[in-house]
Enzyme design. Sequence first.
Site, PDB file in Angstrom:
ATOM      1  N   PRO A  82       0.813  -1.223   0.000  1.00 36.61           N
ATOM      2  CG  PRO A  82      -0.878  -1.576   1.567  1.00 36.61           C
ATOM      3  CD  PRO A  82       0.437  -2.130   1.087  1.00 36.61           C
ATOM      4  CB  CYS A  83       1.353   3.783  -2.487  1.00 34.52           C
ATOM      5  SG  CYS A  83      -0.223   4.246  -3.270  1.00 34.52           S
ATOM      6  CD  GLN A  84      -3.504   3.085   0.640  1.00 34.26           C
ATOM      7  OE1 GLN A  84      -2.437   2.501   0.727  1.00 34.26           O
ATOM      8  NE2 GLN A  84      -4.640   2.444   0.462  1.00 34.26           N
TER       9      GLN A  84
END
Length: 192
Positions: A82-84
């Site tokens: 996940p890049c959030q």
Amino acid sequence: RMKLRLVSLFSGYDSQALAMARLKRDFPDFDYELVAWCEIDKMAIHVHNALFPQWADRNLGDICNVNPEDVPDCDCLTYSFPCQDISNAGMQKGFAQGSGSRSSLLWECEKIIKAKQPQYLVMENVKALTQKKFMPEFQRWIDTLSEYGYTSFWQVLNSKDFGCPQNRERVFMVSILGNAAFEFPRPFPLEK
């Protein structure tokens, strides 16, 4: 005939398996099997199962609950974590191990990599991963892989340089077990 055993973590709809399917189409001597994948988002699972119904029963589910012994042996493991919490559009919480951020789920990959020791690892994430703020933690991840015997190569690539009419920069890292050499593909002019 070579048959690559693939495990994809944080699979989404599995662009990695789609890339393997394209290789299979273009190179008759190549074949692959998605021996396991890992996804929790219901819509992503729905799309994944529509694209790859033959492997619908191989979803490991929540990576936090995966026992490495339940993961089949594999030749290649992909992980687009996940890049959030790294993205410029996000909250910039980072991905330090134990921080509890969504992006820190990267560190859940370690237990599987350590147990299974696949020959190849492929990571993709947002360009911000390589910014000054996040580079020390990224280097820590590279050093961790090195402790397990991997030589890692990373580069920021832009999709427009590889035939896609979209300006989208992403960092890719290829890690190879043992001493290895690797070169990323060279860009070519966009014709679309």
